[in-house]
Enzyme design. Structure first.
Site, PDB file in Angstrom:
ATOM      1  N   SER A  58      -0.871 -10.425  -2.864  1.00 49.99           N
ATOM      2  CA  SER A  58       0.404  -9.592  -4.017  1.00 49.99           C
ATOM      3  C   SER A  58       0.772 -10.636  -4.400  1.00 49.99           C
ATOM      4  CB  SER A  58       1.421  -8.879  -2.987  1.00 49.99           C
ATOM      5  OG  SER A  58       2.602  -8.634  -3.884  1.00 49.99           O
ATOM      6  N   THR A  59       1.020 -10.581  -5.732  1.00 51.03           N
ATOM      7  CA  THR A  59       1.565 -11.735  -6.337  1.00 51.03           C
ATOM      8  C   THR A  59       3.121 -11.145  -7.028  1.00 51.03           C
ATOM      9  OG1 THR A  59      -0.351 -12.785  -6.737  1.00 51.03           O
ATOM     10  CG2 THR A  59       1.021 -13.666  -8.124  1.00 51.03           C
ATOM     11  N   LYS A  61       7.166 -11.259  -8.296  1.00 52.10           N
ATOM     12  CA  LYS A  61       8.269 -12.067  -8.990  1.00 52.10           C
ATOM     13  C   LYS A  61       8.582 -13.418  -7.839  1.00 52.10           C
ATOM     14  CE  LYS A  61      11.265  -9.502 -10.708  1.00 52.10           C
ATOM     15  NZ  LYS A  61      10.961  -8.038  -9.937  1.00 52.10           N
ATOM     16  N   GLU A  62       8.997 -12.592  -6.649  1.00 52.22           N
ATOM     17  CA  GLU A  62       9.788 -13.656  -5.820  1.00 52.22           C
ATOM     18  C   GLU A  62       9.025 -14.693  -5.078  1.00 52.22           C
ATOM     19  OE1 GLU A  62      12.916 -10.793  -5.029  1.00 52.22           O
ATOM     20  OE2 GLU A  62      13.646 -10.807  -7.078  1.00 52.22           O
ATOM     21  N   ASN A  64       4.969 -14.458  -3.101  1.00 48.46           N
ATOM     22  CA  ASN A  64       3.442 -14.045  -2.930  1.00 48.46           C
ATOM     23  C   ASN A  64       3.460 -13.737  -1.257  1.00 48.46           C
ATOM     24  OD1 ASN A  64       2.972 -14.635  -5.506  1.00 48.46           O
ATOM     25  ND2 ASN A  64       1.726 -15.949  -5.377  1.00 48.46           N
ATOM     26  N   VAL A  65       2.589 -12.618  -0.743  1.00 46.96           N
ATOM     27  CA  VAL A  65       2.599 -12.475   0.502  1.00 46.96           C
ATOM     28  C   VAL A  65       0.215 -13.009   0.293  1.00 46.96           C
ATOM     29  CG1 VAL A  65       1.876 -10.719   2.256  1.00 46.96           C
ATOM     30  CG2 VAL A  65       4.209 -10.646   0.467  1.00 46.96           C
ATOM     31  N   LYS A  79       4.585 -14.451   3.435  1.00 48.06           N
ATOM     32  CA  LYS A  79       5.072 -14.276   2.655  1.00 48.06           C
ATOM     33  C   LYS A  79       6.062 -15.175   2.305  1.00 48.06           C
ATOM     34  CE  LYS A  79       8.660 -11.239   0.578  1.00 48.06           C
ATOM     35  NZ  LYS A  79       9.747  -9.569   0.945  1.00 48.06           N
ATOM     36  N   VAL A 149       0.279  -5.222   7.743  1.00 45.17           N
ATOM     37  CA  VAL A 149      -0.157  -3.919   7.894  1.00 45.17           C
ATOM     38  C   VAL A 149      -1.188  -3.385   7.092  1.00 45.17           C
ATOM     39  CG1 VAL A 149       1.127  -1.614   7.473  1.00 45.17           C
ATOM     40  CG2 VAL A 149       2.307  -3.497   8.026  1.00 45.17           C
ATOM     41  N   ASP A 193      16.700  -1.251  -1.231  1.00 44.31           N
ATOM     42  CA  ASP A 193      15.778  -1.603  -1.827  1.00 44.31           C
ATOM     43  C   ASP A 193      14.607  -0.227  -1.331  1.00 44.31           C
ATOM     44  OD1 ASP A 193      13.792  -2.236  -4.381  1.00 44.31           O
ATOM     45  OD2 ASP A 193      13.520  -4.045  -3.119  1.00 44.31           O
ATOM     46  N   ASP A 210       9.959  -5.211   3.154  1.00 47.24           N
ATOM     47  CA  ASP A 210      10.659  -6.044   1.867  1.00 47.24           C
ATOM     48  C   ASP A 210      11.912  -5.724   2.100  1.00 47.24           C
ATOM     49  OD1 ASP A 210      10.695  -7.565  -0.184  1.00 47.24           O
ATOM     50  OD2 ASP A 210      10.257  -5.880  -1.883  1.00 47.24           O
TER      51      ASP A 210
HETATM   52  N1  ADP Z   1       3.235  -6.983   6.403  1.00 44.97           N
HETATM   53  C1  ADP Z   1       1.962  -7.022   5.490  1.00 44.97           C
HETATM   54  N2  ADP Z   1       1.508  -6.412   6.040  1.00 44.97           N
HETATM   55  C2  ADP Z   1       0.154  -6.029   4.621  1.00 44.97           C
HETATM   56  N3  ADP Z   1       0.723  -6.550   3.566  1.00 44.97           N
HETATM   57  C3  ADP Z   1       1.787  -6.354   3.202  1.00 44.97           C
HETATM   58  C4  ADP Z   1       2.956  -6.849   4.294  1.00 44.97           C
HETATM   59  N4  ADP Z   1       4.164  -7.537   3.543  1.00 44.97           N
HETATM   60  C5  ADP Z   1       3.926  -7.573   2.086  1.00 44.97           C
HETATM   61  N5  ADP Z   1       2.434  -6.769   2.536  1.00 44.97           N
HETATM   62  C6  ADP Z   1       1.680  -6.260   0.425  1.00 44.97           C
HETATM   63  O1  ADP Z   1       3.118  -7.837  -0.563  1.00 44.97           O
HETATM   64  C7  ADP Z   1       3.589  -6.723  -1.619  1.00 44.97           C
HETATM   65  C8  ADP Z   1       4.865  -7.398  -1.930  1.00 44.97           C
HETATM   66  O2  ADP Z   1       5.346  -7.491  -0.371  1.00 44.97           O
HETATM   67  P1  ADP Z   1       7.270  -7.213  -0.669  1.00 44.97           P
HETATM   68  O3  ADP Z   1       7.675  -7.669   1.037  1.00 44.97           O
HETATM   69  O4  ADP Z   1       7.157  -6.003  -0.953  1.00 44.97           O
HETATM   70  O5  ADP Z   1       7.726  -8.348  -1.159  1.00 44.97           O
HETATM   71  P2  ADP Z   1       8.261  -8.515  -3.079  1.00 44.97           P
HETATM   72  O6  ADP Z   1       8.309  -6.895  -2.952  1.00 44.97           O
HETATM   73  O7  ADP Z   1       9.270  -8.858  -2.972  1.00 44.97           O
HETATM   74  O8  ADP Z   1       7.118  -8.903  -3.707  1.00 44.97           O
HETATM   75  C9  ADP Z   1       3.605  -5.196   0.189  1.00 44.97           C
HETATM   76  O9  ADP Z   1       3.684  -3.936  -1.880  1.00 44.97           O
HETATM   77  C10 ADP Z   1       2.402  -5.344  -0.121  1.00 44.97           C
HETATM   78  O10 ADP Z   1       1.672  -4.824  -0.679  1.00 44.97           O
HETATM   79 MG    MG Z   2       8.532  -5.213  -2.508  1.00 49.86          MG
END
Ligand code: ADP
Ligand code: MG
Length: 263
Positions: A58-59, A61-62, A64-65, A79, A149, A193, A210
């Protein structure tokens, strides 16, 4: 950074193409992987927490994961908070009045580091109450490592992007309601949130993510965040045809109303 460290990282950041010129992802990658962040990743790798970073899940705003691997090939979610000004501005408003972070200097990098630490601590608090969040693995500077996850061997989708059968959706609602209620009473946290964007649907059911902005229940703003979380969740499940009455959640709402905490 020294040449040797760069070479080390290069091998372990393979899937990311961060060294590839002119790729469309290049700008984002440069922003996320500034020199200090590369050093942080280097430390996490030499300490044996992360073996390799595979690809971005995931990319945002704040931050990347990324999908990472540990030494045994086990999957991790890594993250990485961006240390940009934009991130600083959007996080500062939450952290400013949290009593746990009073001492944090008004310094961009320090605040973002605290934020990652706060998310790590909040994950622990939820886990200690057996609430469904990823398990925290490590935190260092702006990098948070947690369990990955998944659903059917792919990154677990956000609740908003899957269609669930009515009975499963109902069960998910009850788990989320329990998350709110026990989160408040037992973990003593309000997520702040909570929505279909921050709930993943995994092999083991819903997992809430999050949690960086989650605040302690006694914090002055907590009832306002709690009200918003409950409204968002009820709205989503109602729209998708679930029955949103839940005795424990309804009781929490009326309790807060009588305490005049919720208007
Ligand atoms: N532990 C995790 N396992 C699998 N995917 C994750 C995990 N943490 C985050 N993600 C993926 O990354 C996205 C962004 O993570 P998030 O913590 O919601 O950060 P933000 O919304 O601040 O960008 C999530 O919607 C999900 O798709
Ligand atoms: Mg989020």
């Amino acid at each position: 950074m020294e040449e040797e460290k760069y070479r080390f990282l290069e091998h372990r950041l393979e899937g990311l193409n961060i060294r590839e010129k002119d790729s469309s992802a290049r700008k984002t990658m440069d922003e996320v992987f500034d020199e200090k962040t590369l050093l942080t990743l280097y430390k996490l790798m030499t300490r044996g927490v992360i073996e390799k970073l595979e690809f971005p899940i995931s990319t945002g705003k704040e931050g990347n994961v990324f999908l990472g691997l540990d030494r045994d090939g086990g999957q991790l979610a890594v993250k990485i908070y961006r240390t940009s000004n934009a991130t600083y501005r959007s996080l500062a408003r939450y952290i400013e009045d949290d009593p746990r972070f009073r001492k944090v200097k008004r310094n961009r990098r320090a605040l973002i580091k605290e934020w990652a630490r706060k998310e790590f601590q909040n994950l622990h608090r939820y886990r200690n109450t057996s609430l469904p969040v990823p398990e925290p693995v490590a935190v260092l500077d702006n990098v948070l490592v947690m369990t990955y996850v998944s659903l059917d061997e792919s990154p677990a989708p956000q609740l908003r992007s899957i269609g669930l059968k009515a009975d499963i959706l109902q069960a998910v609602f009850d788990t989320v309601a329990d998350f709110i209620v026990r989160g408040y009473h037992e973990a003593k946290l309000v997520h702040g949130d909570l929505s279909e964007f921050n709930i993943l649907y995994s092999d083991s059911g819903p997992v809430v993510i999050d949690v960086g902005q989650a605040v302690i229940s006694s914090y002055a703003m907590a009832p306002i965040y709690l009200k918003r979380d409950i409204e968002n969740i009820r709205k989503y499940f109602l729209r998708n045809g679930a029955d949103i009455s839940n005795p424990a959640l309804d009781e929490l709402v009326s309790q807060l109303k009588t305490e005049h905490l919720l208007l």
